[in-house]
Structures are given as structure tokens and as C-alpha cells.
Design a protein around this motif. Structure first.
Motif, PDB file in Angstrom:
ATOM      1  N   THR A 178     -42.816 -16.966  17.260  1.00 29.14           N
ATOM      2  CA  THR A 178     -42.931 -18.085  18.262  1.00 29.14           C
ATOM      3  C   THR A 178     -44.221 -18.861  17.950  1.00 29.14           C
ATOM      4  O   THR A 178     -45.135 -18.368  17.234  1.00 29.14           O
ATOM      5  CB  THR A 178     -42.954 -17.540  19.635  1.00 29.14           C
TER       6      THR A 178
ATOM      7  N   ASP B  82     -39.548 -29.486  21.122  1.00 29.80           N
ATOM      8  CA  ASP B  82     -40.172 -28.364  21.308  1.00 29.80           C
ATOM      9  C   ASP B  82     -40.468 -27.990  22.648  1.00 29.80           C
ATOM     10  O   ASP B  82     -41.175 -29.176  23.279  1.00 29.80           O
ATOM     11  CB  ASP B  82     -41.426 -27.936  20.363  1.00 29.80           C
ATOM     12  N   SER B  83     -40.292 -26.885  23.595  1.00 30.00           N
ATOM     13  CA  SER B  83     -40.192 -27.003  24.959  1.00 30.00           C
ATOM     14  C   SER B  83     -41.160 -25.926  25.381  1.00 30.00           C
ATOM     15  O   SER B  83     -41.396 -24.887  25.045  1.00 30.00           O
ATOM     16  CB  SER B  83     -38.766 -26.710  25.183  1.00 30.00           C
TER      17      SER B  83
ATOM     18  N   TYR C   5     -45.175 -31.932  24.339  1.00 28.75           N
ATOM     19  CA  TYR C   5     -43.839 -31.166  24.071  1.00 28.75           C
ATOM     20  C   TYR C   5     -42.838 -31.368  25.377  1.00 28.75           C
ATOM     21  O   TYR C   5     -43.207 -32.019  26.278  1.00 28.75           O
ATOM     22  CB  TYR C   5     -44.164 -29.630  24.243  1.00 28.75           C
TER      23      TYR C   5
ATOM     24  N   ILE D 165     -30.683 -21.087  27.135  1.00 27.58           N
ATOM     25  CA  ILE D 165     -31.712 -22.101  26.280  1.00 27.58           C
ATOM     26  C   ILE D 165     -32.230 -21.314  24.857  1.00 27.58           C
ATOM     27  O   ILE D 165     -32.234 -21.965  23.964  1.00 27.58           O
ATOM     28  CB  ILE D 165     -33.127 -21.997  27.191  1.00 27.58           C
TER      29      ILE D 165
ATOM     30  N   ARG E 264     -29.321 -22.849  22.613  1.00 22.63           N
ATOM     31  CA  ARG E 264     -29.489 -24.325  22.613  1.00 22.63           C
ATOM     32  C   ARG E 264     -30.745 -24.416  21.435  1.00 22.63           C
ATOM     33  O   ARG E 264     -30.638 -25.285  20.560  1.00 22.63           O
ATOM     34  CB  ARG E 264     -29.886 -24.989  23.804  1.00 22.63           C
ATOM     35  N   ALA E 265     -31.704 -23.764  21.885  1.00 23.51           N
ATOM     36  CA  ALA E 265     -32.907 -24.095  21.008  1.00 23.51           C
ATOM     37  C   ALA E 265     -32.534 -23.693  19.330  1.00 23.51           C
ATOM     38  O   ALA E 265     -32.843 -24.448  18.452  1.00 23.51           O
ATOM     39  CB  ALA E 265     -34.070 -22.978  21.176  1.00 23.51           C
ATOM     40  N   GLN E 266     -31.746 -22.520  19.134  1.00 23.84           N
ATOM     41  CA  GLN E 266     -31.478 -22.211  17.748  1.00 23.84           C
ATOM     42  C   GLN E 266     -30.520 -23.327  17.323  1.00 23.84           C
ATOM     43  O   GLN E 266     -30.387 -23.915  16.087  1.00 23.84           O
ATOM     44  CB  GLN E 266     -30.752 -21.113  18.007  1.00 23.84           C
TER      45      GLN E 266
ATOM     46  N   PHE F  80     -35.161 -26.404  18.154  1.00 16.40           N
ATOM     47  CA  PHE F  80     -36.207 -26.650  18.670  1.00 16.40           C
ATOM     48  C   PHE F  80     -36.849 -25.325  19.216  1.00 16.40           C
ATOM     49  O   PHE F  80     -36.119 -24.517  18.964  1.00 16.40           O
ATOM     50  CB  PHE F  80     -36.328 -27.705  19.765  1.00 16.40           C
ATOM     51  N   ALA F  81     -38.278 -25.361  19.090  1.00 18.20           N
ATOM     52  CA  ALA F  81     -38.709 -23.865  19.361  1.00 18.20           C
ATOM     53  C   ALA F  81     -39.237 -23.869  21.028  1.00 18.20           C
ATOM     54  O   ALA F  81     -39.346 -24.995  21.667  1.00 18.20           O
ATOM     55  CB  ALA F  81     -40.257 -23.935  18.987  1.00 18.20           C
ATOM     56  N   LEU F  82     -39.091 -22.873  21.304  1.00 14.50           N
ATOM     57  CA  LEU F  82     -39.759 -22.408  22.763  1.00 14.50           C
ATOM     58  C   LEU F  82     -41.044 -22.073  22.797  1.00 14.50           C
ATOM     59  O   LEU F  82     -41.456 -20.982  22.463  1.00 14.50           O
ATOM     60  CB  LEU F  82     -38.770 -21.323  23.362  1.00 14.50           C
TER      61      LEU F  82
END
Length: 345
Positions: A29, A131-132, A180, A205, A208-210, A214-216
């Protein structure tokens, strides 16, 4: 927060741990900058924006102490165990987030082995980057066996939910400066065991990120923060006023350690708030754990010595009258500020 006999052992068993517990299987991460270039004056300004009167009012509204108007009708959210009670809360939360201009997405799921289906809600505040940062709080309540609908669940966890809603209000006011995207989550079925709602959201999530690239970045779990152990003589130590911060723990055969994230939060609290920080580890007893399982750096915080609280979960009697609003606000101010710093303010 889910209580169990084992929980107390986990809560105090990791204090002062000398060998960090690391989830070796967690995906990589991004590095977390818990205090971006906003500087201390900007963060202090956020700290001062937190509206203590509003936070107290939110807890009253979400625990049935006062009636609320939702969709033009007056309702009372006096429990969040039954299907009807949880629906009343979701309608209230959705209206509150939409009033801030946020898009709310519901998610219905059925966890394996659970006697009922559950429903999560997500409200998204876009930032400069997709990115979230995730703010997750469970909304369901429980009570003594056979009397679950008689417990209003004010502290557990409408104190944390009020902090989430206040964070949303403040971040919306500063949305032009967000680095972010922030995802506010109201998760279901934490109290039934198994973290069904949080785990369903985590799986969603992560996928969805993959898929969307976007990154968590990080997550924070706003847990119960309104009971004053000092008033009841149940702190178990001489630390008062204090707030508990948990950024390590273990469960299901795995261990996790996000000490750096906990350090950043503790440093912010020490700088701005009149609170002593108590650091420890927590296991699979709140929604933070589902975030750990998908590799997201996460911490959970709470009132001091929360498992000694006689007014929550199956104990019942978790009413607004048991909330120390001044203490709650003293925890809320640094919590909102830290969440703002994670979002890049």
C-alpha cells in the motif's frame, strides 16, 4: 463494538509489544503521509471547526432521544436492531449525506451463515485523486437477549457515527483542497459477530480499486467514544482524560501492525487535544479488522477502557443519558482533524 470474553485478552495482551506483528501476506500500500503539507496552523483551524453542539445533537437524533424529520415525516430512531429500525437509520444517514451534496450508494448482501441479510451505505466525496481514504462506522445495535429493540445504542456506535457525519460536513467545506477521495461508510451487522457488513464492503471496495485503478490509502474506524469511565470508577488506571488508539492486533491466524499510522494519530492528539493517549492492540472486534484483511493501513480509536463499559452491547441501557458530551467532543476534535489530514488537507 462487539464484546466477548476473549476481547479483553486481546485488548490488553499486546500493550507494549516488542516484536511488531506484520501481515506478511497483505498487498503493498502507498506510504501514508498523516500530516501533509497543510502545516499545523491549517490542522488547528480544522480542529477548531468541529461543532460540539452539532455532534451532541446528532447522537440524540440517532439514538432516539429526539425525533427527526426524514423525507418529510417525523420519525424516532430508537433502535437499530430490527429491519425497520435499521431502515429508519439508513434513511436518515442517506438524507444527511445527500444534504451535503454527496452521492450515496446502498449495497445489499447476504453473508453466509447469517440469519438475515444486511445493508451497507457508502457516500463518496471526490478529491483531486481517486486514491481513497475510508471512514467506516457500524450502525447496527444490539441489546440483552430478547430485548434487543429496547437498547438505543447511543454510545455504540452513534458517538462514532456522529464523528463521521461531522467529518463529512467539514471535509465538504474544504473539498477543493482534498488530495484524496474520501469514502464514508455506514456498515451493518457488526454486532451480530463476523463483521459481515464490513467484510462485504471490504471485498467490494478492494475489487473496485483493482478494476478502476485507484489505491486504498488508509482507513479509520470511529468506535464508541462517549462513555466516561472515570465517572463510573471503571478506568482501571490513573489515565484521565484519555483516548484509546489501536493500530495492531491479530485474529483468524494472522497478525497486523500499522504502528506508524497509530503514531501519527497519537502525535496529533498530543499536539492539539487535552487527552492522554493509551496505545494497545485489538483483535477481530470492530470493522477496522475487515480493512486489515484487505491490506489497508487502518486504526480504530475509542473511549478509554471501552470493554469495561457496562452500558453497551448485551448489557443494554446504552442511552444518550450515559453520554458525556464534553468528553465525546474532546475525542471528536482530534479525530476529525486526523481524518482531514489523511485526506490531504
Amino acid at each position: 463494538m462487539r464484546w466477548s470474553v476473549a476481547a479483553t485478552v486481546v485488548l490488553f495482551g499486546c500493550h507494549g509489544v516488542s516484536n511488531p506483528m506484520v501481515d506478511v501476506d497483505a498487498p503493498a500500500t502507498p506510504t501514508i503521509d498523516a500530516a501533509p503539507d497543510a502545516g499545523p496552523d491549517r490542522l488547528k483551524a480544522i480542529y477548531d471547526e468541529v461543532d460540539g453542539v452539532r455532534i451532541a445533537r446528532l447522537v440524540q437524533e440517532m439514538s432516539g432521544a429526539v425525533a427527526v424529520t426524514v423525507g418529510g415525516a417525523s420519525i424516532t430512531i430508537d433502535e437499530r436492531y430490527s429491519d425497520a429500525g435499521r431502515q429508519r437509520f439508513r434513511d436518515y444517514w442517506t438524507q444527511s449525506m445527500q444534504a451535503l451534496g454527496l452521492e450515496v450508494t446502498p449495497s445489499h448482501y447476504q453473508a453466509a451463515g447469517h440469519p438475515r441479510a444486511g445493508d451497507n451505505l457508502e457516500a463518496v466525496l471526490p478529491g483531486a485523486s481517486p486514491d481513497s481514504v475510508i471512514v467506516i462506522v457500524h450502525y447496527d445495535s444490539i441489546g440483552p437477549d430478547g430485548q434487543e429493540t429496547l437498547n438505543s445504542g447511543a454510545d455504540d456506535d452513534m458517538s462514532g457515527m456522529a464523528i463521521e457525519l461531522e467529518t463529512a460536513r467539514i471535509l465538504v467545506a474544504h473539498k477543493a483542497d482534498l488530495k484524496y477521495t474520501v469514502r464514508f461508510v455506514a456498515s451493518d451487522e457488526e454486532e451480530l459477530g463476523g463483521l459481515a457488513g464490513a467484510r462485504d464492503y471490504a471485498a467490494s471496495i478492494a475489487a473496485r480499486a483493482q478494476q478502476q485503478g485507484f489505491a486504498l490509502i488508509a482507513a479509520i474506524d470511529d468506535e464508541q467514544s462517549g462513555w466516561n469511565c472515570n465517572t463510573d470508577g471503571l478506568c482501571g488506571d490513573n489515565l484521565w482524560p484519555a483516548v484509546d488508539v489501536f493500530s495492531c492486533g491479530s485474529g483468524r491466524g494472522k497478525s497486523y501492525d500499522y504502528t506508524a499510522l497509530g503514531d501519527a494519530y497519537a502525535n496529533l492528539i498530543t499536539k492539539y487535544a487535552p487527552l492522554t493517549v493509551y496505545r494497545d492492540c485489538m483483535g477481530e472486534h470492530s470493522d477496522h479488522f475487515a480493512m486489515w484483511e484487505i491490506g489497508v493501513p487502518t486504526l480504530v480509536y475509542s473511549e478509554h477502557n471501552p470493554y469495561a463499559n457496562p452500558h453497551f452491547d448485551q448489557g443494554g441501557g446504552d442511552t444518550f443519558a450515559k453520554i458525556d458530551t464534553a468528553y465525546l467532543v474532546s475525542i471528536a476534535r482530534p479525530a476529525v482533524t486526523f481524518q482531514a489530514s489523511l485526506a490531504g488537507l
